[in-house]
Design a protein around this motif. Structure first.
Motif, mmCIF file in Angstrom:
data_model
loop_
_atom_site.group_PDB
_atom_site.id
_atom_site.type_symbol
_atom_site.label_atom_id
_atom_site.label_comp_id
_atom_site.label_asym_id
_atom_site.label_seq_id
_atom_site.Cartn_x
_atom_site.Cartn_y
_atom_site.Cartn_z
ATOM 1 N N LYS A 105 -36.963 49.121 -142.623
ATOM 2 C CA LYS A 105 -36.284 49.571 -141.404
ATOM 3 C C LYS A 105 -36.463 48.565 -140.263
ATOM 4 O O LYS A 105 -35.526 48.299 -139.510
ATOM 5 N N ALA A 106 -37.670 48.021 -140.137
ATOM 6 C CA ALA A 106 -37.897 47.015 -139.092
ATOM 7 C C ALA A 106 -37.074 45.762 -139.377
ATOM 8 O O ALA A 106 -36.470 45.185 -138.460
ATOM 9 N N GLY A 107 -37.041 45.353 -140.632
ATOM 10 C CA GLY A 107 -36.250 44.182 -140.989
ATOM 11 C C GLY A 107 -34.774 44.387 -140.716
ATOM 12 O O GLY A 107 -34.080 43.482 -140.238
ATOM 13 N N LYS A 108 -34.281 45.584 -140.997
ATOM 14 C CA LYS A 108 -32.863 45.864 -140.755
ATOM 15 C C LYS A 108 -32.552 45.865 -139.255
ATOM 16 O O LYS A 108 -31.514 45.344 -138.828
ATOM 17 N N ALA A 109 -33.450 46.448 -138.449
ATOM 18 C CA ALA A 109 -33.239 46.442 -136.997
ATOM 19 C C ALA A 109 -33.226 45.015 -136.459
ATOM 20 O O ALA A 109 -32.381 44.659 -135.629
ATOM 21 N N ILE A 110 -34.160 44.191 -136.934
ATOM 22 C CA ILE A 110 -34.212 42.801 -136.488
ATOM 23 C C ILE A 110 -32.925 42.074 -136.857
ATOM 24 O O ILE A 110 -32.371 41.311 -136.057
ATOM 25 N N ALA A 111 -32.436 42.319 -138.072
ATOM 26 C CA ALA A 111 -31.212 41.657 -138.521
ATOM 27 C C ALA A 111 -29.982 42.180 -137.775
ATOM 28 O O ALA A 111 -29.126 41.399 -137.346
ATOM 29 N N ASP A 112 -29.909 43.497 -137.588
ATOM 30 C CA ASP A 112 -28.733 44.093 -136.938
ATOM 31 C C ASP A 112 -28.547 43.583 -135.508
ATOM 32 O O ASP A 112 -27.413 43.408 -135.049
ATOM 33 N N TYR A 113 -29.649 43.350 -134.809
ATOM 34 C CA TYR A 113 -29.567 42.960 -133.402
ATOM 35 C C TYR A 113 -30.004 41.513 -133.167
ATOM 36 O O TYR A 113 -30.157 41.107 -132.011
ATOM 37 N N ASN A 114 -30.173 40.769 -134.242
ATOM 38 C CA ASN A 114 -30.581 39.359 -134.126
ATOM 39 C C ASN A 114 -31.773 39.230 -133.176
ATOM 40 O O ASN A 114 -31.776 38.418 -132.254
ATOM 41 N N MET A 115 -32.791 40.036 -133.431
ATOM 42 C CA MET A 115 -33.934 40.087 -132.522
ATOM 43 C C MET A 115 -34.763 38.807 -132.540
ATOM 44 O O MET A 115 -35.259 38.372 -131.495
ATOM 45 N N ILE A 116 -34.971 38.241 -133.720
ATOM 46 C CA ILE A 116 -35.833 37.073 -133.849
ATOM 47 C C ILE A 116 -35.031 35.934 -134.455
ATOM 48 O O ILE A 116 -34.389 36.104 -135.503
ATOM 49 N N GLU A 117 -35.074 34.764 -133.812
ATOM 50 C CA GLU A 117 -34.306 33.613 -134.243
ATOM 51 C C GLU A 117 -35.233 32.448 -134.593
ATOM 52 O O GLU A 117 -36.440 32.491 -134.321
ATOM 53 N N GLN A 118 -34.639 31.426 -135.183
ATOM 54 C CA GLN A 118 -35.396 30.256 -135.594
ATOM 55 C C GLN A 118 -36.191 29.664 -134.425
ATOM 56 O O GLN A 118 -35.649 29.418 -133.357
ATOM 57 N N GLY A 119 -37.494 29.449 -134.645
ATOM 58 C CA GLY A 119 -38.329 28.821 -133.640
ATOM 59 C C GLY A 119 -38.803 29.721 -132.522
ATOM 60 O O GLY A 119 -39.457 29.255 -131.583
#
Length: 363
Positions: A105-119
């Motif tokens: 669920k945390a991974g899906k939330a991060i992916a859905d809202y682009n929470m964490i990006e490269q670097g």
């Protein structure tokens, strides 16, 4: 030599694509295999240099030394997840399912809202409560398979509450191997001085804490601020704003601060509080109670929480349904003219179509 990139990056020997969560985020896998060891030498050197610099006393121009109590940045230790108490076979099965669900669920939330990006350098706010402990634990776990590389830095704010166990979080975070800061700000005295006895302290307390953390995030170069709010917090806030502020407003999973200097993310936005409570029980996190708001039994949030709990008991799944409605808004079916242009609604008909008149004939 430890062949693991520091600050949550995965093993150098891995050439498998990395995902935010299990099968739900297959589209986010890396398009190219991960480079081999020789291509990572510079990255390793930079990581060790960063680790060494974190143990250097920082100049007052960079950080206010009077407000910074502990700085810890292990240079030769990879991030590790917390251990679990000894479990029976049945408990282990339940824990594994729970851990997988929270991670997914945390991974899906991060992916859905682009929470964490490269670097990204993610400042994880750890209060000592079950939610922030679980968030840090899940982010450490996700960092090993995430499709991007990012750093985790834990930050706790010591608000000088009486009896606050100052040694708990430094010991816990040191064992994890995660870089951390303990920021000292006596907001407790300010809140007690300004808020009359018997009144809710949460509003002022949260504003003071948020302002301090926002400023500190800029000082350490954090690109994201991670908070441990979960699904139930989002729904409770929705009703609090409706009942007491006359607004249809909740907690967004991702937020740009008003001054546009910080991005706040809530990786646990899809997670149920009951799951986090059970997870904390399995992990036996060293919970630190809040003496400011935790002892106020008549808080509006407590009343809303009780209302939702009763609804959930009578109609299982209602909280999840309400949360889905927050993510599925139809502005044209509400009444805010700033979100939808009601004033220019006009009938749209094709005037080229002509239906001849029908005459009634009596025979």
């Amino acid at each position: 030599m430890n062949h693991t990139i520091l600050f949550g990056m995965s093993s150098l020997k891995s050439t498998m694509p990395r995902l935010w969560s299990d099968s739900r985020c297959e589209g986010l896998a890396r398009t190219q295999p991960r480079p081999l060891f020789g291509e990572h030498v510079a990255v390793i050197c930079n990581a060790f240099i960063r680790g060494a610099l974190c143990n250097v006393k920082l100049a007052p121009s960079v950080l206010d030394a009077s407000n910074l109590k502990h700085v810890k940045c292990p240079a030769n230790q990879a991030l590790t997840a917390t251990t679990v108490r000894e479990l029976s076979r049945k408990e282990k099965f339940e824990f594994d399912k729970l851990k997988k669900r929270l991670r997914s669920k945390a991974g899906k939330a991060i992916a859905d809202y682009n929470m964490i990006e490269q670097g990204d350098k993610v400042m994880v706010c750890v209060s000592g409560g079950k939610d922030s402990y679980a968030m840090l634990d899940v982010l450490i776990s996700l960092s090993r398979s995430a499709p991007v590389d990012f750093e985790l830095i834990a930050v706790n704010m010591d608000q000088k509450q009486p009896g606050f166990p100052e040694e708990v979080l430094p010991a816990y975070l040191s064992d994890l191997g995660v870089p951390y800061y303990i920021l000292e700000k006596d907001t407790y005295s300010i809140v007690k001085e300004l808020v009359p006895a018997g009144k809710t302290t949460c509003g002022l307390c949260s504003r003071l804490r948020r302002g301090s953390l926002y400023g500190f995030a800029q000082e350490i170069g954090a690109t994201k601020i991670a908070l441990g709010h979960h699904r139930d917090d989002v729904v409770e806030t929705l009703f609090l704003n409706m009942f007491f502020n006359g607004k249809l407003k909740a907690m967004p999973p991702k937020l740009l601060s008003d001054d546009k200097q910080n991005v706040v993310i809530r990786p646990l936005a899809y997670c149920k509080e009951s799951d986090l409570q059970r997870y904390a029980g399995f992990k036996e996190f060293p919970i630190i109670p809040c003496n400011l708001c935790g002892s106020q039994e008549h808080l509006q949030r407590v009343q809303v929480k009780q209302m939702l709990a009763q609804w959930e008991k009578e109609y299982p799944g209602r909280t999840e349904s309400i949360f889905r409605s927050v993510c599925n808004v139809s502005p044209s079916q509400l009444g805010d003219s700033k979100l939808f242009d009601f004033s220019h609604l006009r009938v749209e008909r094709d005037t080229s179509l002509h239906v001849p008149g029908i005459q009634m004939v009596n025979l």
